[in-house]
Design a protein around this motif. Structure first.
Motif, short mmCIF file in Angstrom:
data_model
loop_
_atom_site.label_atom_id
_atom_site.label_comp_id
_atom_site.label_asym_id
_atom_site.label_seq_id
_atom_site.Cartn_x
_atom_site.Cartn_y
_atom_site.Cartn_z
N LEU A 46 46.26 57.97 39.73
CA LEU A 46 45.68 59.17 40.31
C LEU A 46 46.09 59.44 41.62
O LEU A 46 46.02 60.66 41.90
N ARG A 47 46.17 58.48 42.44
CA ARG A 47 46.47 58.64 43.94
C ARG A 47 47.63 59.24 44.08
O ARG A 47 48.33 60.07 44.90
N CYS A 48 48.65 58.66 43.02
CA CYS A 48 50.10 59.12 42.94
C CYS A 48 50.10 60.60 42.68
O CYS A 48 50.74 61.52 43.26
N ILE A 49 49.30 61.17 41.62
CA ILE A 49 49.21 62.63 41.19
C ILE A 49 48.63 63.38 42.36
O ILE A 49 49.32 64.37 42.55
N GLN A 50 47.78 62.84 43.10
CA GLN A 50 47.38 63.64 44.34
C GLN A 50 48.61 63.71 45.46
O GLN A 50 48.74 64.93 45.83
N ASN A 51 49.12 62.77 45.73
CA ASN A 51 50.07 62.75 46.64
C ASN A 51 51.13 63.66 46.25
O ASN A 51 51.71 64.55 47.03
N ILE A 52 51.57 63.63 44.84
CA ILE A 52 52.79 64.29 44.39
C ILE A 52 52.49 65.98 44.34
O ILE A 52 53.14 66.85 44.78
N HIS A 53 51.13 66.31 43.93
CA HIS A 53 50.59 67.67 43.98
C HIS A 53 50.67 68.17 45.32
O HIS A 53 50.93 69.26 45.69
N SER A 54 50.19 67.43 46.37
CA SER A 54 49.93 67.88 47.68
C SER A 54 51.41 68.18 48.43
O SER A 54 51.51 69.25 49.06
N ALA A 55 52.41 67.25 47.91
CA ALA A 55 53.74 67.52 48.58
C ALA A 55 54.57 68.78 47.85
O ALA A 55 55.40 69.61 48.55
N PHE A 56 54.41 68.75 46.41
CA PHE A 56 55.41 69.90 45.68
C PHE A 56 54.66 71.16 45.29
O PHE A 56 55.39 71.74 44.91
N GLN A 57 53.19 71.08 44.88
CA GLN A 57 52.67 71.98 44.50
C GLN A 57 53.24 72.25 43.20
O GLN A 57 53.41 71.42 42.13
N ASP A 58 53.33 73.72 43.04
CA ASP A 58 54.01 74.12 41.55
C ASP A 58 55.64 74.01 41.28
O ASP A 58 56.08 74.37 40.44
N LYS A 75 39.70 63.76 35.91
CA LYS A 75 39.93 63.27 37.10
C LYS A 75 41.50 63.51 37.32
O LYS A 75 41.81 63.87 38.29
N VAL A 76 42.20 63.69 36.37
CA VAL A 76 43.74 64.17 36.49
C VAL A 76 43.72 65.48 36.79
O VAL A 76 44.41 66.08 37.88
N LEU A 77 42.80 66.51 36.23
CA LEU A 77 42.72 67.79 36.56
C LEU A 77 42.32 68.14 38.23
O LEU A 77 43.04 68.79 38.83
N GLU A 78 41.39 67.37 38.63
CA GLU A 78 41.04 67.23 39.86
C GLU A 78 41.85 66.86 40.86
O GLU A 78 42.02 67.43 41.76
N ALA A 79 42.80 65.87 40.23
CA ALA A 79 43.95 65.37 41.38
C ALA A 79 45.22 66.31 41.44
O ALA A 79 45.84 66.15 42.35
N GLY A 80 45.22 67.35 40.40
CA GLY A 80 46.35 68.25 40.69
C GLY A 80 46.98 68.07 39.14
O GLY A 80 48.23 69.13 39.14
N GLY A 81 47.00 67.41 38.08
CA GLY A 81 47.77 67.21 37.04
C GLY A 81 47.66 68.55 36.06
O GLY A 81 46.50 69.20 36.18
N GLN A 82 48.81 68.86 35.41
CA GLN A 82 48.85 70.23 34.70
C GLN A 82 48.91 69.81 33.17
O GLN A 82 48.76 71.02 32.39
N TYR A 83 49.01 68.54 32.92
CA TYR A 83 49.27 68.47 31.43
C TYR A 83 48.65 66.91 31.14
O TYR A 83 48.81 66.36 32.16
#
Length: 207
Positions: A46-58, A75-83
């Protein structure tokens, strides 16, 4: 969310959050924009997803794999996951994911599970473990399920991807052959080379 034919999804497993963005940057720079972060280690994943989403967005198609509980979906959706990708078939989990209006690519093993996925409106399934089921099995699925997009996962690598593609797999999620389990910044050069090889192979197959 559409998984186009020839899509390569890089699976990140056992990665430390501080290394995740550097690894994804290398993948993006070399033509791989789909990333699945495994939740086999839920907190780190989940922390990886947060970091990746923060760095690269869409700029990255970011999702989570090894999802087995509804609370993990949230939790995945809250962290920025899309699927969401599940390891196996779970009708109730799939139904829950669909209530969140997010794409899911559920794991399947048998024709019966593929049929159940179709009944739930799923048209992309993760065939796992592809290497254990074999090429003839993949070919046999084309008759009864010609309109199902089969994602080959498990044991697919540079040496056999062409065979699975020609047998009927439309896309692939690649694990340790592309991004080693527990990879760090020390592995970036090797990941870059593998990413280039996978993209070049897919381009040749699609030409």
């Amino acid at each position: 969310m559409t998984v186009k034919k020839g899509t390569i999804i890089a699976i990140l497993r056992g990665i430390q959050p501080e290394d995740a963005s550097s690894i994804v940057e290398v993948l993006l720079n070399n033509g791989i924009s789909w990333v699945e972060v495994s939740l086999s280690d839920e907190e780190n994943g989940l922390r990886c997803i947060q970091n990746i989403h923060s760095a690269f967005q869409d700029s990255v198609q970011l999702g989570a794999g090894t999802v087995v509980h509804p609370y993990q979906v949230n939790k995945v959706l809250e962290a920025g996951g899309q699927y969401i990708i599940t390891p196996g078939w779970d009708r109730e989990l799939v139904r829950y994911i669909k209530t969140k209006q997010v794409a899911t690519f559920p794991g399947v093993f048998s024709p019966g599970e593929i049929a159940q996925a179709i009944q739930e409106g799923i048209n992309v399934v993760k065939l796992f473990p592809a290497n254990e089921l074999g090429l003839s099995y993949v070919r046999s699925l084309q008759g009864p399920f010609p309109n199902v997009h089969i994602m080959g996962v498990g044991g697919v690598d540079l040496h056999n991807l062409k065979d699975y593609y020609e047998a009927g797999c439309s896309s692939f999620a690649i694990g340790s052959d592309l991004v080693p389990r527990g990879a760090t910044k020390m592995d970036l050069n090797a990941i870059e080379q593998k990413a280039k090889q996978y993209v070049e192979l897919i381009q040749r197959l699609g030409s």
